[in-house]
Scaffold this motif. Sequence first.
Motif, PDB file in Angstrom:
ATOM      1  N   ASN A  78      37.046  46.165  49.660  1.00 30.05           N
ATOM      2  CA  ASN A  78      38.428  46.339  50.113  1.00 30.05           C
ATOM      3  C   ASN A  78      38.974  47.701  49.717  1.00 30.05           C
ATOM      4  O   ASN A  78      38.743  48.167  48.590  1.00 30.05           O
ATOM      5  CB  ASN A  78      39.327  45.248  49.516  1.00 30.05           C
ATOM      6  N   GLN A  79      39.681  48.316  50.635  1.00 28.90           N
ATOM      7  CA  GLN A  79      40.315  49.607  50.363  1.00 28.90           C
ATOM      8  C   GLN A  79      41.557  49.740  51.224  1.00 28.90           C
ATOM      9  O   GLN A  79      41.824  48.919  52.113  1.00 28.90           O
ATOM     10  CB  GLN A  79      39.343  50.759  50.663  1.00 28.90           C
ATOM     11  N   HIS A  80      42.304  50.812  50.975  1.00 25.91           N
ATOM     12  CA  HIS A  80      43.476  51.114  51.800  1.00 25.91           C
ATOM     13  C   HIS A  80      43.042  51.871  53.054  1.00 25.91           C
ATOM     14  O   HIS A  80      41.947  52.470  53.079  1.00 25.91           O
ATOM     15  CB  HIS A  80      44.486  51.933  50.992  1.00 25.91           C
ATOM     16  N   PRO A  81      43.865  51.869  54.100  1.00 28.68           N
ATOM     17  CA  PRO A  81      43.483  52.543  55.356  1.00 28.68           C
ATOM     18  C   PRO A  81      43.086  54.004  55.161  1.00 28.68           C
ATOM     19  O   PRO A  81      42.179  54.499  55.843  1.00 28.68           O
ATOM     20  CB  PRO A  81      44.742  52.419  56.214  1.00 28.68           C
ATOM     21  N   GLY A 109      27.627  55.428  42.774  1.00 28.84           N
ATOM     22  CA  GLY A 109      27.379  54.269  43.614  1.00 28.84           C
ATOM     23  C   GLY A 109      28.606  53.856  44.393  1.00 28.84           C
ATOM     24  O   GLY A 109      29.692  54.434  44.234  1.00 28.84           O
ATOM     25  N   VAL A 110      28.432  52.867  45.256  1.00 26.88           N
ATOM     26  CA  VAL A 110      29.528  52.290  46.038  1.00 26.88           C
ATOM     27  C   VAL A 110      29.687  50.848  45.573  1.00 26.88           C
ATOM     28  O   VAL A 110      28.729  50.063  45.615  1.00 26.88           O
ATOM     29  CB  VAL A 110      29.217  52.321  47.551  1.00 26.88           C
ATOM     30  N   PHE A 111      30.882  50.475  45.120  1.00 24.76           N
ATOM     31  CA  PHE A 111      31.106  49.135  44.592  1.00 24.76           C
ATOM     32  C   PHE A 111      31.360  48.129  45.709  1.00 24.76           C
ATOM     33  O   PHE A 111      32.109  48.393  46.657  1.00 24.76           O
ATOM     34  CB  PHE A 111      32.296  49.121  43.632  1.00 24.76           C
ATOM     35  N   PHE A 112      30.750  46.951  45.548  1.00 24.15           N
ATOM     36  CA  PHE A 112      30.964  45.829  46.450  1.00 24.15           C
ATOM     37  C   PHE A 112      31.221  44.571  45.645  1.00 24.15           C
ATOM     38  O   PHE A 112      30.852  44.480  44.464  1.00 24.15           O
ATOM     39  CB  PHE A 112      29.735  45.604  47.341  1.00 24.15           C
ATOM     40  N   SER A 113      31.842  43.602  46.303  1.00 31.13           N
ATOM     41  CA  SER A 113      32.009  42.261  45.746  1.00 31.13           C
ATOM     42  C   SER A 113      31.205  41.294  46.600  1.00 31.13           C
ATOM     43  O   SER A 113      30.835  41.592  47.748  1.00 31.13           O
ATOM     44  CB  SER A 113      33.486  41.845  45.758  1.00 31.13           C
ATOM     45  N   CYS A 114      30.949  40.105  46.046  1.00 28.37           N
ATOM     46  CA  CYS A 114      30.278  39.067  46.834  1.00 28.37           C
ATOM     47  C   CYS A 114      30.777  37.674  46.460  1.00 28.37           C
ATOM     48  O   CYS A 114      30.300  36.681  47.024  1.00 28.37           O
ATOM     49  CB  CYS A 114      28.763  39.152  46.673  1.00 28.37           C
ATOM     50  N   ASN A 115      31.718  37.575  45.528  1.00 28.07           N
ATOM     51  CA  ASN A 115      32.247  36.269  45.137  1.00 28.07           C
ATOM     52  C   ASN A 115      32.917  35.578  46.324  1.00 28.07           C
ATOM     53  O   ASN A 115      33.548  36.236  47.165  1.00 28.07           O
ATOM     54  CB  ASN A 115      33.248  36.416  43.998  1.00 28.07           C
ATOM     55  N   THR A 116      32.794  34.281  46.367  1.00 29.54           N
ATOM     56  CA  THR A 116      33.397  33.497  47.444  1.00 29.54           C
ATOM     57  C   THR A 116      34.357  32.464  46.864  1.00 29.54           C
ATOM     58  O   THR A 116      34.291  32.141  45.675  1.00 29.54           O
ATOM     59  CB  THR A 116      32.320  32.764  48.254  1.00 29.54           C
ATOM     60  N   GLU A 117      35.237  31.964  47.728  1.00 34.58           N
ATOM     61  CA  GLU A 117      36.125  30.882  47.305  1.00 34.58           C
ATOM     62  C   GLU A 117      35.341  29.581  47.254  1.00 34.58           C
ATOM     63  O   GLU A 117      34.517  29.296  48.138  1.00 34.58           O
ATOM     64  CB  GLU A 117      37.304  30.766  48.275  1.00 34.58           C
ATOM     65  N   PHE A 118      35.604  28.784  46.256  1.00 30.09           N
ATOM     66  CA  PHE A 118      34.823  27.573  46.027  1.00 30.09           C
ATOM     67  C   PHE A 118      34.940  26.585  47.182  1.00 30.09           C
ATOM     68  O   PHE A 118      33.955  25.955  47.581  1.00 30.09           O
ATOM     69  CB  PHE A 118      35.278  26.910  44.723  1.00 30.09           C
ATOM     70  N   LYS A 154      40.898  35.595  50.398  1.00 30.33           N
ATOM     71  CA  LYS A 154      41.829  36.244  51.329  1.00 30.33           C
ATOM     72  C   LYS A 154      42.623  37.357  50.655  1.00 30.33           C
ATOM     73  O   LYS A 154      43.199  38.201  51.346  1.00 30.33           O
ATOM     74  CB  LYS A 154      42.791  35.202  51.896  1.00 30.33           C
ATOM     75  N   ASP A 155      42.690  37.323  49.329  1.00 27.11           N
ATOM     76  CA  ASP A 155      43.469  38.314  48.592  1.00 27.11           C
ATOM     77  C   ASP A 155      42.559  39.400  48.002  1.00 27.11           C
ATOM     78  O   ASP A 155      41.370  39.180  47.806  1.00 27.11           O
ATOM     79  CB  ASP A 155      44.248  37.654  47.453  1.00 27.11           C
ATOM     80  N   SER A 156      43.151  40.557  47.743  1.00 26.60           N
ATOM     81  CA  SER A 156      42.400  41.640  47.107  1.00 26.60           C
ATOM     82  C   SER A 156      43.367  42.582  46.396  1.00 26.60           C
ATOM     83  O   SER A 156      44.440  42.882  46.927  1.00 26.60           O
ATOM     84  CB  SER A 156      41.604  42.435  48.143  1.00 26.60           C
ATOM     85  N   PRO A 157      43.003  43.068  45.214  1.00 28.48           N
ATOM     86  CA  PRO A 157      43.857  44.031  44.517  1.00 28.48           C
ATOM     87  C   PRO A 157      43.601  45.471  44.955  1.00 28.48           C
ATOM     88  O   PRO A 157      44.248  46.392  44.487  1.00 28.48           O
ATOM     89  CB  PRO A 157      43.448  43.844  43.056  1.00 28.48           C
ATOM     90  N   TYR A 158      42.635  45.672  45.855  1.00 26.61           N
ATOM     91  CA  TYR A 158      42.210  47.037  46.170  1.00 26.61           C
ATOM     92  C   TYR A 158      42.712  47.566  47.503  1.00 26.61           C
ATOM     93  O   TYR A 158      42.585  48.762  47.779  1.00 26.61           O
ATOM     94  CB  TYR A 158      40.676  47.106  46.149  1.00 26.61           C
ATOM     95  N   GLY A 159      43.271  46.712  48.379  1.00 28.24           N
ATOM     96  CA  GLY A 159      43.762  47.192  49.661  1.00 28.24           C
ATOM     97  C   GLY A 159      43.656  46.135  50.736  1.00 28.24           C
ATOM     98  O   GLY A 159      42.945  45.133  50.572  1.00 28.24           O
ATOM     99  N   PRO A 160      44.330  46.338  51.869  1.00 25.30           N
ATOM    100  CA  PRO A 160      44.402  45.314  52.921  1.00 25.30           C
ATOM    101  C   PRO A 160      43.254  45.346  53.912  1.00 25.30           C
ATOM    102  O   PRO A 160      43.133  44.443  54.733  1.00 25.30           O
ATOM    103  CB  PRO A 160      45.712  45.660  53.628  1.00 25.30           C
ATOM    104  N   LEU A 161      42.416  46.384  53.885  1.00 19.28           N
ATOM    105  CA  LEU A 161      41.292  46.468  54.811  1.00 19.28           C
ATOM    106  C   LEU A 161      40.000  46.123  54.088  1.00 19.28           C
ATOM    107  O   LEU A 161      39.749  46.586  52.973  1.00 19.28           O
ATOM    108  CB  LEU A 161      41.190  47.870  55.426  1.00 19.28           C
ATOM    109  N   ARG A 162      39.180  45.327  54.764  1.00 17.29           N
ATOM    110  CA  ARG A 162      37.931  44.875  54.148  1.00 17.29           C
ATOM    111  C   ARG A 162      36.737  45.259  55.010  1.00 17.29           C
ATOM    112  O   ARG A 162      36.671  44.935  56.197  1.00 17.29           O
ATOM    113  CB  ARG A 162      37.959  43.362  53.948  1.00 17.29           C
TER     114      ARG A 162
END
Length: 360
Positions: A169-172, A207-216, A223-231
Amino acid sequence: CTAIAEASNSAGSTSSCVMMRNMTEMDAPLSTPCNIQICEVTCDSFRIMWDMTPEDTARATHFFIDLSRKESRDPNRFKHRDVPTKLVAKAVPLPMAVRGHWFLSPRTEYCVAVQTAVRQPDGDYLVSEWSQVVEFCTGDYAMEHLQQLLDKAKGSAGRLLKFSVFYRNQHPSYFDNVRSECGGVMRPALKDSSGSHGSPINGKLHGVFFSCNTEFDTGLPPKDSPYGPLRFQIPAGHLLNPKISLYFADFYCMYTAYHYVVLVLAPVGSEGDTFCRTRLPMLDLASNPFLTYTAPQRPGEEPLYCHASEVILEVLFTDPVPLDQGGVELISGHHQLMSLTTANAKKDPSCKVCNISVGR
């Protein structure tokens, strides 16, 4: 009788002269230690040596060592020359190993100075002048320390859950810059100083950081992210496959109940792989508690990808990632949860779950 008396007087005179000479030698000033050398520096220890005259080497009974962090404006030298307030060590052959006395922190700049001393019969010390101040920096966690951290992280990982995509996730403005200035490729950036202070990748690995955690409940990215509205989402197989090396890099928390595990994915034989191979514990892709790849068991089957459920995974991919390997979309939830961001975040030094004994 006269001869005996003369001999006795002569012996007494000689004894007195020897005692006076010994007392004079004991009271003679000690030379100032010089040519201070620091060697064999680790994340929590070092060895120190310096030059002394042969006379001082023979009579020194103790060494006084004053250590302080470099940023300190007051090095806190001894207030009284005969009352040591720092480390007092019995004189030993140099170089002398120093560890465990101050709970040294990894990758931290220190100042050190020394005095030599002779303990006198009344308990006071005859001491030299302070040596010059020498600066040095402690090292990163060694492999053995990271293994300790890995063992702690295993206890917090939880059960494995399926996932299918990595996301970022990042900003536009970030994606606009990738398209206009970087040819549509997300380029590796230098890892910041967040997490454990001694992690070997901090400030050294790109490196380039990624996440992979999912909702249980949904099995999908949150649906939420602290890093920006674009995924940006990319199929898991692009980053996690048999041609990729997987490494453990860190385990930390930020004064919260949840913990972060930092993993590195590096294409086999790449510059990132070479960097990590001697610095980080390598994990088996098919069998580890954090992030796994299971090859298809029968023709027509898809690989299985799983992530740990009880920790937040931060996955650093060491090669560039083209945007055309995935897609960018607007997320539907909030994106102002700044308390969850980890940029340059400091590890909680009091947490018993994620700290090891060699520093924070």
